[in-house]
Design a protein around this motif. Structure first.
Motif, PDB file in Angstrom:
ATOM      1  N   ARG A  61      41.983  31.020  45.652  1.00 55.69           N
ATOM      2  CA  ARG A  61      40.951  31.916  46.177  1.00 55.69           C
ATOM      3  C   ARG A  61      39.589  31.402  45.701  1.00 55.69           C
ATOM      4  NH1 ARG A  61      42.138  37.180  47.533  1.00 55.69           N
ATOM      5  NH2 ARG A  61      39.868  37.364  47.798  1.00 55.69           N
ATOM      6  N   GLY A  62      39.088  30.412  46.414  1.00 55.57           N
ATOM      7  CA  GLY A  62      37.800  29.831  46.047  1.00 55.57           C
ATOM      8  C   GLY A  62      36.638  30.775  46.240  1.00 55.57           C
ATOM      9  N   ASP A  63      36.851  31.858  46.990  1.00 55.71           N
ATOM     10  CA  ASP A  63      35.780  32.819  47.242  1.00 55.71           C
ATOM     11  C   ASP A  63      35.571  33.790  46.091  1.00 55.71           C
ATOM     12  OD1 ASP A  63      38.433  33.727  48.022  1.00 55.71           O
ATOM     13  OD2 ASP A  63      37.463  35.565  48.718  1.00 55.71           O
ATOM     14  N   VAL A  64      36.512  33.854  45.169  1.00 57.18           N
ATOM     15  CA  VAL A  64      36.444  34.815  44.063  1.00 57.18           C
ATOM     16  C   VAL A  64      35.408  34.357  43.035  1.00 57.18           C
ATOM     17  CG1 VAL A  64      37.752  35.650  42.060  1.00 57.18           C
ATOM     18  CG2 VAL A  64      38.780  35.714  44.336  1.00 57.18           C
ATOM     19  N   ARG A  65      34.689  35.312  42.465  1.00 54.13           N
ATOM     20  CA  ARG A  65      33.732  35.015  41.389  1.00 54.13           C
ATOM     21  C   ARG A  65      34.287  35.523  40.067  1.00 54.13           C
ATOM     22  NH1 ARG A  65      28.735  33.659  43.809  1.00 54.13           N
ATOM     23  NH2 ARG A  65      28.232  32.914  41.720  1.00 54.13           N
ATOM     24  N   GLY A  66      33.723  35.061  38.965  1.00 49.84           N
ATOM     25  CA  GLY A  66      34.212  35.450  37.653  1.00 49.84           C
ATOM     26  C   GLY A  66      33.870  36.887  37.303  1.00 49.84           C
ATOM     27  N   SER A  67      34.502  37.377  36.242  1.00 50.89           N
ATOM     28  CA  SER A  67      34.225  38.745  35.796  1.00 50.89           C
ATOM     29  C   SER A  67      34.376  38.851  34.286  1.00 50.89           C
ATOM     30  CB  SER A  67      35.182  39.732  36.468  1.00 50.89           C
ATOM     31  OG  SER A  67      36.501  39.566  35.976  1.00 50.89           O
ATOM     32  N   VAL A  68      33.646  39.801  33.705  1.00 47.91           N
ATOM     33  CA  VAL A  68      33.780  40.153  32.287  1.00 47.91           C
ATOM     34  C   VAL A  68      33.974  41.657  32.217  1.00 47.91           C
ATOM     35  CG1 VAL A  68      32.756  40.046  29.990  1.00 47.91           C
ATOM     36  CG2 VAL A  68      32.225  38.253  31.654  1.00 47.91           C
ATOM     37  N   HIS A  69      35.074  42.079  31.574  1.00 50.79           N
ATOM     38  CA  HIS A  69      35.383  43.503  31.446  1.00 50.79           C
ATOM     39  C   HIS A  69      35.365  43.906  29.972  1.00 50.79           C
ATOM     40  CE1 HIS A  69      36.923  43.982  35.612  1.00 50.79           C
ATOM     41  NE2 HIS A  69      37.259  42.725  35.466  1.00 50.79           N
ATOM     42  N   GLY A  70      35.093  45.180  29.734  1.00 55.32           N
ATOM     43  CA  GLY A  70      35.223  45.736  28.389  1.00 55.32           C
ATOM     44  C   GLY A  70      34.038  45.525  27.495  1.00 55.32           C
ATOM     45  N   LEU A  71      32.855  45.325  28.064  1.00 59.22           N
ATOM     46  CA  LEU A  71      31.657  45.147  27.247  1.00 59.22           C
ATOM     47  C   LEU A  71      31.223  46.464  26.613  1.00 59.22           C
ATOM     48  CD1 LEU A  71      29.516  42.905  29.646  1.00 59.22           C
ATOM     49  CD2 LEU A  71      30.827  42.156  27.644  1.00 59.22           C
ATOM     50  N   GLY A  72      30.718  46.371  25.405  1.00 58.47           N
ATOM     51  CA  GLY A  72      30.180  47.543  24.719  1.00 58.47           C
ATOM     52  C   GLY A  72      28.966  47.157  23.906  1.00 58.47           C
ATOM     53  N   LEU A  73      28.308  48.169  23.338  1.00 59.42           N
ATOM     54  CA  LEU A  73      27.141  47.877  22.503  1.00 59.42           C
ATOM     55  C   LEU A  73      27.515  47.079  21.260  1.00 59.42           C
ATOM     56  CD1 LEU A  73      25.238  51.286  22.756  1.00 59.42           C
ATOM     57  CD2 LEU A  73      24.603  49.097  23.813  1.00 59.42           C
ATOM     58  N   GLY A 125      41.595  41.989  44.681  1.00 63.03           N
ATOM     59  CA  GLY A 125      41.704  43.166  45.531  1.00 63.03           C
ATOM     60  C   GLY A 125      42.962  43.952  45.279  1.00 63.03           C
ATOM     61  N   GLY A 126      43.812  43.473  44.324  1.00 59.61           N
ATOM     62  CA  GLY A 126      45.025  44.211  43.966  1.00 59.61           C
ATOM     63  C   GLY A 126      46.056  44.187  45.069  1.00 59.61           C
ATOM     64  N   GLY A 127      47.166  44.843  44.800  1.00 59.14           N
ATOM     65  CA  GLY A 127      48.212  45.026  45.822  1.00 59.14           C
ATOM     66  C   GLY A 127      48.771  43.726  46.291  1.00 59.14           C
ATOM     67  N   ALA A 128      49.184  43.706  47.577  1.00 59.45           N
ATOM     68  CA  ALA A 128      49.880  42.554  48.127  1.00 59.45           C
ATOM     69  C   ALA A 128      48.999  41.317  48.150  1.00 59.45           C
ATOM     70  CB  ALA A 128      50.379  42.866  49.532  1.00 59.45           C
ATOM     71  N   GLU A 129      47.698  41.536  48.452  1.00 57.18           N
ATOM     72  CA  GLU A 129      46.814  40.375  48.507  1.00 57.18           C
ATOM     73  C   GLU A 129      46.704  39.709  47.154  1.00 57.18           C
ATOM     74  OE1 GLU A 129      42.787  41.265  49.541  1.00 57.18           O
ATOM     75  OE2 GLU A 129      42.223  39.177  49.698  1.00 57.18           O
ATOM     76  N   GLY A 130      46.637  40.540  46.101  1.00 60.25           N
ATOM     77  CA  GLY A 130      46.513  39.973  44.768  1.00 60.25           C
ATOM     78  C   GLY A 130      47.739  39.213  44.351  1.00 60.25           C
ATOM     79  N   ALA A 131      48.900  39.554  44.921  1.00 61.93           N
ATOM     80  CA  ALA A 131      50.140  38.886  44.535  1.00 61.93           C
ATOM     81  C   ALA A 131      50.467  37.690  45.416  1.00 61.93           C
ATOM     82  CB  ALA A 131      51.280  39.880  44.573  1.00 61.93           C
ATOM     83  N   SER A 132      49.706  37.506  46.485  1.00 58.87           N
ATOM     84  CA  SER A 132      50.076  36.470  47.462  1.00 58.87           C
ATOM     85  C   SER A 132      49.773  35.092  46.929  1.00 58.87           C
ATOM     86  CB  SER A 132      49.315  36.683  48.770  1.00 58.87           C
ATOM     87  OG  SER A 132      47.943  36.465  48.579  1.00 58.87           O
TER      88      SER A 132
END
Length: 484
Positions: A337-349, A475-482
Motif C-alpha cells: 500500500r504505497g498510498d499509506v502514510r506513517g502514523s504516531v499514536h499514544g503521544l502525551g505531554l 482502513g481496518g476490516g477486510a481491506e486491512g487484511a488483504s
C-alpha cells in the motif's frame, strides 16, 4: 589464486568501493556521496551523472588506498532505479527515477486487471517500486528516444560499452519470466514496452568487457543487484536461511534454492542470482524507510544522527505507550500500500525524544517481523535465525528490539559493506572459472548475536499494538487484511 578485485556498490545515497584481497581481506576503501532529490508527491530522482561520477570517484579512492593492481572489478546496483539514455553516445535523456519513486502509481492503477498474470509470470506484484512501471511512465511522459533501462545497464555501458544486465537485476523489473529467467514478451506487452531494445541478460559471473574508468584497463567480471549481493556475502545459500539489510530501507531475503516459491504471503519471488549457469531464487520483502526514517527524525531535531539512537533511546526504559508506523514512503511487503502514510499514536505531554526513538526502532523491527513471518509461511517452515548487515546494525537498541520482537537470535555481520563484498565474490567467480561459490564468498562470522530478552507474550503484545496501528492506516476490516 588471482590477486585483489575492486568491488563497487552503487547505492541510493552513495557509492562504496572496496579492494578485496583473497589473503588479506579489505586493503582499500573509497566512498562518494549521491544526493537524490525528494520531491512532493512521492517523487524521488537523481542526476545520472552523480551515479557514474560516484562510481569512478569511489573506485579510484579505493585503488589509491590499496596501492596495488587489481585483477577484476564487480559492480552492484540499486535494482529498481531507471532512466532513458542514448545508446550511441551514452548520454542520459532523463533524470534517473529512484526505486522509492511513486510517480507511476496511476499507471499501475490502470493496469490493475493484469496484476495477477504479471505476478504469475514475473513473481512481482504490480507496484511503482519496481522498474517496469517507471520505464513505462518515462515512455509516456518524458521521451520515446533511446533506450530505457535500470541504472546498472547504463553504468556498465559507460564503463565498458556493453549492453547487458544480470539476471537478478532483470528480475527486479517486472519484465523477466521467473521460470525461464529471460525477458517475458507478455509482460513487456502489458506495459507497452514490447518494441523496446533491452539489454542482454547475463549470468552474474560474466566477463562483460574492460573499463579504463579507474585508470589502467580492468575486466568487469561481476554484476549483481545490491540485496542479492548482500545475501551472497552472508553465505545465505541454503533454503530457509534469511538475511536483512538495514540501509535506506530494510530488505529481508530468504533463500529458496533452485525453485521459485510463489506464495500467498505478499512477499516477492525473484531471482537471487545466476552463477555458473545455475539459477537460485529467493523470497524478498521490503521496508521502504529505515535509515531514511532515522534521517527524518534527525531533520526534525529529535536526533543529531543515527549514531545517537542508542543514547537517546536508552534514556527511557520503553516507548512510553507510543506506537510509530514509519510508513513515510508507504507500506511495502506484505501489504503493498504505497498510498499509506506513517502514523504516531499514544503521544502525551510526558512523551520525550527517547520515547519517539524507541517507537521508531519498534516500528522498523515490527515490519521486519512481518516479513520474516511471511517468509516462513511461504517456505512452510519457520526461520531459525536472522543474519543482518547495514549501517543501522550499529545500533544495539535496534538490534535488541529486533531480537525481542522476532523471538529469534539476530546475528550481526562482522563484515561491513556486505553488498560490496558479495559483488566482489561474484567478480572473482567471473575471473576464475574453476572457483566454487563457497570458495569465493568470505567466511561468515557474526560480530555480535542478540538473543531475545523479553518473553514471547510481551513480544506478542507489542506486535499487537503495531498491527492495530497498521490496520487503522489500512482502513481496518477486510481491506486491512488483504494481500496481493
Amino acid at each position: 589464486m588471482t590477486g585483489p578485485v575492486l568491488a563497487v556498490d552503487q547505492g541510493t545515497s552513495g557509492t562504496k568501493a572496496l579492494v578485496v584481497c583473497p589473503e588479506r581481506g579489505v586493503i582499500g576503501t573509497g566512498s562518494a556521496p549521491v544526493r537524490p532529490r525528494y520531491l512532493p508527491g512521492g517523487l524521488v530522482e537523481v542526476d545520472p551523472a552523480q551515479l557514474y561520477d560516484s562510481v569512478v570517484a569511489a573506485g579510484r579512492a579505493a585503488l589509491a588506498e590499496a596501492d596495488t593492481p587489481v585483477a577484476a572489478v564487480g559492480l552492484a546496483n540499486q535494482g529498481e532505479t531507471v532512466l532513458a539514455w542514448d545508446p550511441a553516445t551514452g548520454e542520459p535523456l532523463t533524470d534517473a527515477l529512484v526505486w522509492q519513486d511513486r510517480r507511476a502509481e496511476e499507471l499501475c492503477s490502470e493496469l490493475a486487471s493484469h496484476a495477477d498474470e504479471l505476478k504469475r509470470w514475473t513473481g512481482l506484484p504490480l507496484d511503482p517500486y519496481f522498474a517496469a512501471p517507471k520505464m513505462a511512465w518515462i515512455r509516456r511522459h518524458l521521451t520515446g528516444a533511446g533506450v530505457v533501462t535500470t541504472s546498472d545497464a547504463w553504468l556498465v555501458h559507460r564503463l565498458t560499452g556493453a549492453f547487458v544486465t544480470d539476471t537478478a537485476t532483470a528480475g527486479r523489473t517486472g519484465l523477466l519470466d521467473l521460470d525461464s529467467a529471460s525477458w517475458s514478451a507478455p509482460a513487456l506487452d502489458v506495459f507497452g514496452l514490447g518494441a523496446e531494445r533491452l539489454p542482454r541478460v547475463v549470468d552474474a559471473d560474466t566477463h562483460v568487457g574492460t573499463t579504463t574508468a579507474f585508470g589502467p584497463p580492468i575486466p568487469l567480471t561481476g554484476l549483481l543487484v545490491d540485496q542479492q549481493a548482500a545475501l551472497l556475502a552472508q553465505s545465505v545459500t541454503a533454503p530457509g536461511a534469511a538475511k536483512c539489510t538495514y540501509g535506506t530501507g530494510a530488505f529481508l531475503l530468504a533463500q529458496t534454492g533452485s525453485t521459485p516459491r510463489r506464495g500467498g504471503s505478499g512477499l516477492v519471488s525473484c531471482v537471487a542470482w545466476r552463477l555458473r549457469g545455475r539459477t537460485s531464487y529467493c523470497l524478498d520483502g521490503q521496508v521502504y524507510t529505515a535509515a531514511s526514517a532515522v534521517r527524518w527524525l534527525t531533520d526534525l531535531g529529535v536526533l543529531s544522527g543515527a549514531g545517537e539512537l542508542d543514547a537517546v533511546g536508552g534514556a527511557v526504559p520503553d516507548s512510553g505507550g507510543v506506537t510509530f508506523v514509519p510508513a513515510l514512503a508507504g507500506l511495502a511487503a506484505p501489504w503493498w500500500r504505497g498510498d499509506v502514510r506513517g502514523s504516531v499514536h499514544g503521544l502525551g505531554l510526558d512523551t520525550t525524544a527517547g520515547h519517539l526513538v524507541r517507537a521508531l526502532c519498534e516500528g522498523i523491527a515490527a515490519q521486519v517481523v512481518e516479513l520474516a513471518g511471511a517468509a516462513a509461511s511461504d517456505l512452510g517452515r519457520p526461520l531459525t535465525s536472522l543474519r543482518v548487515d547495514g549501517g543501522l546494525t550499529r545500533s544495539a537498541l535496534l538490534m535488541q528490539t529486533q531480537a525481542d520482537l522476532l523471538q529469534l537470535p539476530v546475528e550481526v555481520s562482522a563484515l561491513p559493506d556486505a553488498t560490496a563484498l558479495g559483488v566482489g565474490a561474484v567478480a572473482r567467480l567471473g575471473l576464475e572459472p574453476g572457483l566454487s561459490v563457497q570458495e569465493a564468498v568470505p567466511e561468515w562470522k557474526p560480530s555480535a548475536v542478540y538473543e531475545p530478552a523479553v518473553t514471547a507474550a510481551e513480544a506478542t503484545e507489542r506486535l499487537g499494538r503495531f498491527r492495530t496501528a497498521v490496520d487503522a492506516l489500512l482502513g481496518g476490516g477486510a481491506e486491512g487484511a488483504s494481500r496481493p
